[in-house]
Design a protein around this motif. Structure first.
Motif, mmCIF file in Angstrom:
data_model
loop_
_atom_site.group_PDB
_atom_site.id
_atom_site.type_symbol
_atom_site.label_atom_id
_atom_site.label_comp_id
_atom_site.label_asym_id
_atom_site.label_seq_id
_atom_site.Cartn_x
_atom_site.Cartn_y
_atom_site.Cartn_z
ATOM 1 N N LYS A 50 1.008 -1.323 -0.062
ATOM 2 C CA LYS A 50 -0.084 -0.014 -0.005
ATOM 3 C C LYS A 50 0.928 1.175 0.047
ATOM 4 O O LYS A 50 0.568 2.368 -0.819
ATOM 5 C CB LYS A 50 -0.915 0.124 1.214
ATOM 6 C CG LYS A 50 -1.958 1.219 1.002
ATOM 7 C CD LYS A 50 -2.860 0.992 2.399
ATOM 8 C CE LYS A 50 -3.989 2.045 2.278
ATOM 9 N NZ LYS A 50 -5.164 1.748 3.191
ATOM 10 N N GLN A 106 1.456 4.409 -3.071
ATOM 11 C CA GLN A 106 1.289 5.680 -2.829
ATOM 12 C C GLN A 106 2.136 6.371 -3.627
ATOM 13 O O GLN A 106 2.142 7.939 -3.451
ATOM 14 C CB GLN A 106 1.498 5.947 -1.164
ATOM 15 C CG GLN A 106 0.278 5.734 -0.442
ATOM 16 C CD GLN A 106 0.486 5.725 1.097
ATOM 17 O OE1 GLN A 106 1.394 6.166 1.376
ATOM 18 N NE2 GLN A 106 -0.585 5.258 1.620
ATOM 19 N N TRP A 113 -4.577 7.698 -11.245
ATOM 20 C CA TRP A 113 -4.423 6.626 -10.257
ATOM 21 C C TRP A 113 -4.662 7.023 -8.870
ATOM 22 O O TRP A 113 -4.501 6.383 -8.002
ATOM 23 C CB TRP A 113 -2.828 6.348 -10.276
ATOM 24 C CG TRP A 113 -2.149 6.053 -11.694
ATOM 25 C CD1 TRP A 113 -1.742 6.603 -12.596
ATOM 26 C CD2 TRP A 113 -1.954 4.746 -11.867
ATOM 27 N NE1 TRP A 113 -1.318 5.691 -13.700
ATOM 28 C CE2 TRP A 113 -1.430 4.589 -13.271
ATOM 29 C CE3 TRP A 113 -2.055 3.570 -10.922
ATOM 30 C CZ2 TRP A 113 -0.970 3.101 -13.573
ATOM 31 C CZ3 TRP A 113 -1.584 2.141 -11.857
ATOM 32 C CH2 TRP A 113 -1.170 2.089 -13.103
ATOM 33 N N GLU A 114 -5.445 8.058 -8.793
ATOM 34 C CA GLU A 114 -6.078 8.744 -7.403
ATOM 35 C C GLU A 114 -6.736 7.519 -6.585
ATOM 36 O O GLU A 114 -6.096 7.200 -5.450
ATOM 37 C CB GLU A 114 -6.835 9.741 -7.570
ATOM 38 C CG GLU A 114 -6.256 11.114 -7.991
ATOM 39 C CD GLU A 114 -6.263 11.141 -9.614
ATOM 40 O OE1 GLU A 114 -6.692 9.965 -10.229
ATOM 41 O OE2 GLU A 114 -6.008 12.098 -10.204
ATOM 42 N N SER A 115 -7.411 6.919 -7.062
ATOM 43 C CA SER A 115 -8.122 6.016 -6.252
ATOM 44 C C SER A 115 -7.309 4.615 -6.153
ATOM 45 O O SER A 115 -7.386 3.917 -5.037
ATOM 46 C CB SER A 115 -9.365 5.456 -6.932
ATOM 47 O OG SER A 115 -9.286 4.717 -8.352
ATOM 48 N N LEU A 116 -6.423 4.225 -6.919
ATOM 49 C CA LEU A 116 -5.585 3.014 -6.806
ATOM 50 C C LEU A 116 -4.440 3.260 -5.880
ATOM 51 O O LEU A 116 -3.798 2.477 -5.269
ATOM 52 C CB LEU A 116 -5.040 2.563 -8.471
ATOM 53 C CG LEU A 116 -6.283 2.220 -9.092
ATOM 54 C CD1 LEU A 116 -5.496 1.796 -10.423
ATOM 55 C CD2 LEU A 116 -7.014 1.102 -8.942
ATOM 56 N N ARG A 117 -4.271 4.488 -5.790
ATOM 57 C CA ARG A 117 -2.981 4.832 -4.793
ATOM 58 C C ARG A 117 -3.288 4.469 -3.242
ATOM 59 O O ARG A 117 -2.487 4.248 -2.180
ATOM 60 C CB ARG A 117 -2.540 6.503 -4.788
ATOM 61 C CG ARG A 117 -2.026 6.829 -5.882
ATOM 62 C CD ARG A 117 -1.828 8.152 -6.137
ATOM 63 N NE ARG A 117 -0.707 8.567 -4.975
ATOM 64 C CZ ARG A 117 -0.877 9.783 -4.434
ATOM 65 N NH1 ARG A 117 -1.672 10.424 -4.351
ATOM 66 N NH2 ARG A 117 0.348 9.836 -3.350
ATOM 67 N N LEU A 118 -4.684 4.171 -2.837
ATOM 68 C CA LEU A 118 -5.223 3.929 -1.584
ATOM 69 C C LEU A 118 -5.392 2.113 -1.566
ATOM 70 O O LEU A 118 -5.630 1.645 -0.568
ATOM 71 C CB LEU A 118 -6.492 4.461 -1.355
ATOM 72 C CG LEU A 118 -6.696 6.163 -1.498
ATOM 73 C CD1 LEU A 118 -8.046 6.274 -1.112
ATOM 74 C CD2 LEU A 118 -5.623 6.432 -0.380
ATOM 75 N N GLU A 119 -5.102 1.652 -2.540
ATOM 76 C CA GLU A 119 -5.206 0.058 -2.649
ATOM 77 C C GLU A 119 -3.934 -0.546 -2.143
ATOM 78 O O GLU A 119 -2.996 -0.242 -2.638
ATOM 79 C CB GLU A 119 -5.662 -0.333 -4.241
ATOM 80 C CG GLU A 119 -6.819 0.164 -4.722
ATOM 81 C CD GLU A 119 -7.868 -0.671 -4.186
ATOM 82 O OE1 GLU A 119 -7.887 -1.519 -3.611
ATOM 83 O OE2 GLU A 119 -9.152 -0.245 -4.490
ATOM 84 N N LYS A 157 -8.767 -3.512 -12.398
ATOM 85 C CA LYS A 157 -8.358 -2.008 -11.996
ATOM 86 C C LYS A 157 -6.990 -1.783 -12.784
ATOM 87 O O LYS A 157 -6.967 -0.416 -13.184
ATOM 88 C CB LYS A 157 -8.476 -1.958 -10.335
ATOM 89 C CG LYS A 157 -9.693 -2.062 -9.795
ATOM 90 C CD LYS A 157 -9.526 -1.535 -8.212
ATOM 91 C CE LYS A 157 -10.935 -1.621 -7.583
ATOM 92 N NZ LYS A 157 -10.735 -1.272 -6.149
ATOM 93 N N THR A 181 -6.240 1.701 -15.840
ATOM 94 C CA THR A 181 -5.477 2.882 -15.912
ATOM 95 C C THR A 181 -4.066 2.831 -16.699
ATOM 96 O O THR A 181 -3.661 3.635 -17.352
ATOM 97 C CB THR A 181 -4.960 2.988 -14.389
ATOM 98 O OG1 THR A 181 -4.373 2.021 -13.895
ATOM 99 C CG2 THR A 181 -5.926 3.612 -13.676
#
Length: 269
Positions: free
Chosen positions: A134, A138, A145-151, A158, A162
């Motif tokens: 995770k 970041q 990639w904003e939402s994926l940076r929290l994955e 997913k 992108t």
């Protein structure tokens, strides 16, 4: 690879378990959930590099040709349909084609299996690479990639939204980035190994060097040679064996040959 400041040495089986599960308590969900993904190697000085790099020569230029030829000649039961390049490279890696993917697992005990299964390396320390996926995500760029940076770990779906393929992925950032993604449950081996892959946005980059340059992302738990036999026996007792991790007759035969063979250090006496 030489030792790093992030190396921690296990002194016993309980200490090994404690070190692997350190930082796993999540007060927000009242559960133990490790932030790490794991990769076990039988020798602590082994390089953390992908199989494409081990191919040698102009391996980076060969990447597209390897995958293209695999797609051309592979026979897929039921047809390949609209398989994306991410699914193709996952399938190819799973069947042994050199690629820039590196196998990881969610399970520290599966990683311990791979650190202790090779009887020829019981005179050398093993290692478990523990990477906070995770935190690694970041470092992804903001745009798209904003939402994926929290994955913690991506699904292939997913990832496809992108970056459609490796060429597009290589352009996501001027700085090299690394993502961790789970493959589809193509067979029992992937499921039983609790497997996932890492992939870097450059075929010529080394994951071990990248991690050393981002030391807050990882630790290495060293399994001393003197501890390997105890670890191996306890993993066998817990059914973490080739029979379970490589379902089928090949895995069964490999497990039995190791299980009934002599203790490694006995061969030297």
């Amino acid at each position: 690879m030489e030792t790093t400041p992030n190396d921690v040495i296990a002194e016993s089986w309980p200490d090994l378990c404690d070190k692997l599960y350190a930082e796993a308590w999540r007060e927000d969900i009242d559960r133990w959930r490790s932030p790490y993904v794991f990769r076990g190697l039988s020798c602590s000085d082994y390089e953390l590099i992908h199989s494409l790099m081990r191919l040698g020569g102009d391996y980076a230029d060969m990447e597209c040709h390897l995958l293209g030829s695999f797609k051309k000649y592979a026979e897929i039961n039921g047809g390949s349909g609209e398989m994306s390049d991410w699914k193709w490279i996952t399938l190819a890696q799973h069947h042994g084609l050199p690629s820039r993917l590196i196998d990881f697992t969610h399970s520290p005990f599966v990683a311990l299996h791979f650190a202790t299964a090779n009887m020829r390396h019981y005179d050398r320390d093993g290692v478990i690479w523990c990477v906070d996926s995770k935190k690694a995500h970041q470092l992804l760029p903001g745009a798209g990639w904003e939402s994926l940076r929290l994955e913690r770990v991506f699904s292939i779906g997913k990832l496809e939204t992108t970056a459609r393929d490796l060429i597009e992925f290589d352009r996501v950032s001027e700085e090299v980035v690394t993502v961790f993604f789970e493959p589809p449950s193509m067979d029992a081996r992937i499921v039983n190994q609790f497997g996932l892959f890492s992939v870097m946005s450059s075929p010529t980059s080394r994951l071990d060097h990248w991690l050393v340059n981002h030391p807050y992302l990882y630790k290495r738990v060293i399994v001393p040679r003197e501890l390997k036999w105890e670890v191996r026996c306890k993993l066998d007792d817990a059914n973490i064996t080739e029979r379970m991790l490589f379902p089928g007759l090949d895995g069964l035969a490999s497990m039995l040959a190791r299980y009934y063979g002599p203790r490694p250090d006995a061969r030297k006496k």
